[in-house]
Design an enzyme around this catalytic site. Structure first.
Site, PDB file in Angstrom:
ATOM      1  N   ASN A 158     -35.629  43.953  68.798  1.00  0.00           N
ATOM      2  CA  ASN A 158     -36.633  44.611  67.947  1.00  0.00           C
ATOM      3  C   ASN A 158     -37.108  43.632  66.883  1.00  0.00           C
ATOM      4  O   ASN A 158     -36.400  42.681  66.559  1.00  0.00           O
ATOM      5  CB  ASN A 158     -36.008  45.838  67.261  1.00  0.00           C
ATOM      6  CG  ASN A 158     -34.791  45.458  66.445  1.00  0.00           C
ATOM      7  OD1 ASN A 158     -33.702  45.264  66.980  1.00  0.00           O
ATOM      8  ND2 ASN A 158     -34.972  45.311  65.154  1.00  0.00           N
ATOM      9  N   HIS A 185     -20.707  50.971  74.099  1.00  0.00           N
ATOM     10  CA  HIS A 185     -19.700  49.918  74.228  1.00  0.00           C
ATOM     11  C   HIS A 185     -18.487  50.497  74.952  1.00  0.00           C
ATOM     12  O   HIS A 185     -18.000  51.548  74.581  1.00  0.00           O
ATOM     13  CB  HIS A 185     -19.244  49.412  72.851  1.00  0.00           C
ATOM     14  CG  HIS A 185     -20.267  48.584  72.141  1.00  0.00           C
ATOM     15  ND1 HIS A 185     -20.127  47.233  71.965  1.00  0.00           N
ATOM     16  CD2 HIS A 185     -21.437  48.923  71.575  1.00  0.00           C
ATOM     17  CE1 HIS A 185     -21.180  46.781  71.313  1.00  0.00           C
ATOM     18  NE2 HIS A 185     -21.989  47.784  71.052  1.00  0.00           N
ATOM     19  N   ALA A 205     -27.052  41.841  70.298  1.00  0.00           N
ATOM     20  CA  ALA A 205     -28.424  42.317  70.121  1.00  0.00           C
ATOM     21  C   ALA A 205     -28.785  42.000  68.675  1.00  0.00           C
ATOM     22  O   ALA A 205     -27.947  42.121  67.784  1.00  0.00           O
ATOM     23  CB  ALA A 205     -28.484  43.811  70.367  1.00  0.00           C
ATOM     24  N   HIS A 208     -16.870  46.057  65.275  1.00  0.00           N
ATOM     25  CA  HIS A 208     -17.820  45.690  64.211  1.00  0.00           C
ATOM     26  C   HIS A 208     -17.190  46.008  62.860  1.00  0.00           C
ATOM     27  O   HIS A 208     -16.472  46.996  62.716  1.00  0.00           O
ATOM     28  CB  HIS A 208     -19.120  46.495  64.351  1.00  0.00           C
ATOM     29  CG  HIS A 208     -19.811  46.298  65.657  1.00  0.00           C
ATOM     30  ND1 HIS A 208     -19.498  47.029  66.774  1.00  0.00           N
ATOM     31  CD2 HIS A 208     -20.801  45.438  66.031  1.00  0.00           C
ATOM     32  CE1 HIS A 208     -20.264  46.634  67.785  1.00  0.00           C
ATOM     33  NE2 HIS A 208     -21.060  45.673  67.361  1.00  0.00           N
ATOM     34  N   SER A 217     -24.379  44.881  72.704  1.00  0.00           N
ATOM     35  CA  SER A 217     -25.088  46.139  72.981  1.00  0.00           C
ATOM     36  C   SER A 217     -25.987  46.017  74.208  1.00  0.00           C
ATOM     37  O   SER A 217     -26.804  45.111  74.298  1.00  0.00           O
ATOM     38  CB  SER A 217     -26.007  46.512  71.809  1.00  0.00           C
ATOM     39  OG  SER A 217     -25.261  46.920  70.721  1.00  0.00           O
ATOM     40  N   TYR A 226     -18.661  47.202  60.357  1.00  0.00           N
ATOM     41  CA  TYR A 226     -19.162  48.486  59.819  1.00  0.00           C
ATOM     42  C   TYR A 226     -18.407  49.699  60.359  1.00  0.00           C
ATOM     43  O   TYR A 226     -18.547  50.806  59.852  1.00  0.00           O
ATOM     44  CB  TYR A 226     -20.679  48.650  60.084  1.00  0.00           C
ATOM     45  CG  TYR A 226     -21.073  48.678  61.543  1.00  0.00           C
ATOM     46  CD1 TYR A 226     -20.829  49.783  62.358  1.00  0.00           C
ATOM     47  CD2 TYR A 226     -21.709  47.583  62.120  1.00  0.00           C
ATOM     48  CE1 TYR A 226     -21.193  49.793  63.692  1.00  0.00           C
ATOM     49  CE2 TYR A 226     -22.078  47.581  63.446  1.00  0.00           C
ATOM     50  CZ  TYR A 226     -21.811  48.692  64.225  1.00  0.00           C
ATOM     51  OH  TYR A 226     -22.157  48.692  65.547  1.00  0.00           O
ATOM     52  N   GLU A 227     -17.599  49.476  61.402  1.00  0.00           N
ATOM     53  CA  GLU A 227     -16.802  50.598  61.911  1.00  0.00           C
ATOM     54  C   GLU A 227     -15.678  50.947  60.943  1.00  0.00           C
ATOM     55  O   GLU A 227     -15.056  52.002  61.077  1.00  0.00           O
ATOM     56  CB  GLU A 227     -16.233  50.258  63.294  1.00  0.00           C
ATOM     57  CG  GLU A 227     -17.310  50.186  64.370  1.00  0.00           C
ATOM     58  CD  GLU A 227     -16.764  49.709  65.706  1.00  0.00           C
ATOM     59  OE1 GLU A 227     -16.191  50.529  66.442  1.00  0.00           O
ATOM     60  OE2 GLU A 227     -16.905  48.511  66.016  1.00  0.00           O
ATOM     61  N   MET A 254     -25.322  42.396  63.256  1.00  0.00           N
ATOM     62  CA  MET A 254     -24.137  42.906  62.551  1.00  0.00           C
ATOM     63  C   MET A 254     -22.834  42.462  63.216  1.00  0.00           C
ATOM     64  O   MET A 254     -21.803  43.117  63.064  1.00  0.00           O
ATOM     65  CB  MET A 254     -24.196  44.439  62.505  1.00  0.00           C
ATOM     66  CG  MET A 254     -25.476  44.998  61.909  1.00  0.00           C
ATOM     67  SD  MET A 254     -25.555  46.789  62.091  1.00  0.00           S
ATOM     68  CE  MET A 254     -27.271  47.100  61.644  1.00  0.00           C
ATOM     69  N   SER A 255     -22.885  41.364  63.954  1.00  0.00           N
ATOM     70  CA  SER A 255     -21.668  40.925  64.659  1.00  0.00           C
ATOM     71  C   SER A 255     -21.634  39.407  64.736  1.00  0.00           C
ATOM     72  O   SER A 255     -22.248  38.728  63.923  1.00  0.00           O
ATOM     73  CB  SER A 255     -21.667  41.514  66.077  1.00  0.00           C
ATOM     74  OG  SER A 255     -22.703  40.946  66.852  1.00  0.00           O
ATOM     75  N   HIS A 259     -31.276  52.638  66.891  1.00  0.00           N
ATOM     76  CA  HIS A 259     -30.291  52.081  67.825  1.00  0.00           C
ATOM     77  C   HIS A 259     -30.766  52.294  69.267  1.00  0.00           C
ATOM     78  O   HIS A 259     -30.531  51.454  70.139  1.00  0.00           O
ATOM     79  CB  HIS A 259     -28.926  52.737  67.600  1.00  0.00           C
ATOM     80  CG  HIS A 259     -27.827  52.168  68.467  1.00  0.00           C
ATOM     81  ND1 HIS A 259     -27.492  50.825  68.449  1.00  0.00           N
ATOM     82  CD2 HIS A 259     -27.005  52.741  69.387  1.00  0.00           C
ATOM     83  CE1 HIS A 259     -26.501  50.610  69.317  1.00  0.00           C
ATOM     84  NE2 HIS A 259     -26.198  51.755  69.900  1.00  0.00           N
TER      85      HIS A 259
HETATM   86  N1  HPA Z   1     -30.904  44.376  62.207  1.00  0.00           N
HETATM   87  C1  HPA Z   1     -29.567  44.240  62.265  1.00  0.00           C
HETATM   88  N2  HPA Z   1     -28.879  44.312  63.384  1.00  0.00           N
HETATM   89  C2  HPA Z   1     -29.557  44.510  64.532  1.00  0.00           C
HETATM   90  C3  HPA Z   1     -30.941  44.646  64.546  1.00  0.00           C
HETATM   91  C4  HPA Z   1     -31.652  44.579  63.318  1.00  0.00           C
HETATM   92  O1  HPA Z   1     -32.895  44.691  63.253  1.00  0.00           O
HETATM   93  N3  HPA Z   1     -31.305  44.842  65.850  1.00  0.00           N
HETATM   94  C5  HPA Z   1     -30.160  44.789  66.580  1.00  0.00           C
HETATM   95  N4  HPA Z   1     -29.105  44.599  65.781  1.00  0.00           N
END
Ligand code: HPA
Length: 266
Positions: free
Chosen positions: A229, A55, A107, A77, A25, A79-80, A205-206, A241
């Protein structure tokens, strides 16, 4: 697989990439201004369409410093909604094309309270909490073992190289454990607390399915997270996001510098 390889080889001729790079990301523009052959995922037999905003969804075959690369601008991903085997399919394709080293970026949220948004973290190890393993199913013995060893998924020499290059660039780079959740919802504060107790420093998540399969295929793996974050519950603010993409964009130049200097030495 043969159809996929035939299609790609028709475009790249006898170009043989040795290093694969997955851009996460906000980092997707890394290969934007380089000369190379670009192939959209949607055009490649066997590839899915990537759906996440921000993406791009293409492979870029390019050359720099005498080295040959295949760059994934955008990834799949779990989750997709794809089957986990589709998420890691490009890694198997890279292996068949001759890739020996895979650099994975992402990320991630910080679980470690010492981390700040904008930090980069070299992944030393991972915890797979996605609830699924991409190697489940019939094993293709031409790629790897049924029960692959996982004791050094992230190659120590590549971690050391990255830390060394960061030092030369005067950059502070963290090293830590990446925990993978399926997403797409961010974690609850209780889940982040659990991850911290488990020994995770960052969450995302990857990466884990890709690293796992690359290790299984015998590739050397380097993973770098951009901490975008603080994870849930660390600060009172809500996660979005947009914040993830914004922070990734802010650090992309230093991330690029680090990547370029690491790549030179591989
Ligand atoms: N949690 C999960 N996936 C993420 C996060 C998060 O805080 N930030 C970027 N991808």
């Amino acid at each position: 697989m043969q159809e996929t390889i035939d299609y790609i080889k028709k475009q790249i001729k006898d170009f043989k990439p040795e290093i694969g790079i997955i851009l996460g990301s906000g980092l997707g523009d890394f290969a934007d201004n380089v000369a190379g052959i670009r192939i959209k995922y949607q055009d490649i037999p066997g590839f899915e369409k990537s759906t996440v905003a921000g993406h791009k969804g293409q492979l870029v075959f390019c050359e720099a410093d005498g080295k040959k690369f295949v760059v994934m601008q955008g990834r799949y991903h779990y989750y997709e909604g794809y089957h986990i085997s589709r998420i890691v399919y490009p890694i198997k394709v890279m292996k068949k094309l001759g890739v020996k080293t895979l650099i994975i970026t992402n990320a991630a949220g910080s679980v470690n309270k010492k981390y700040n948004a904008g930090d980069l973290m070299v992944i030393t190890d991972h915890i797979n909490l996605m609830g699924v393993n991409p190697l489940i199913g019939e094993n293709d013995a031409s790629l790897g073992d049924r029960f692959p060893d996982m004791s050094e998924v992230y190659k120590k020499s590549l971690i050391q190289l990255t830390l060394q290059k960061a030092k030369e660039l005067n950059m502070q780079v963290r090293q830590g454990v990446y925990a993978a959740m399926s997403g797409p919802s961010y974690e609850t504060p209780a889940e982040i607390n659990m991850l911290r107790i488990m020994g995770a420093d960052a969450v995302g998540m990857s990466t884990v399915p890709e690293a796992l399969v690359a290790n299984y295929c015998g590739m050397d793996v380097l993973g770098i997270s951009c901490i975008t974050n603080s994870a849930a519950g660390v600060h009172p603010s809500r996660l979005s996001h947009a914040e993830v993409v914004e922070t990734a964009a802010k650090v992309k130049d230093s991330f690029k510098n680090l990547l370029v200097s690491v790549i030179r030495e591989i």
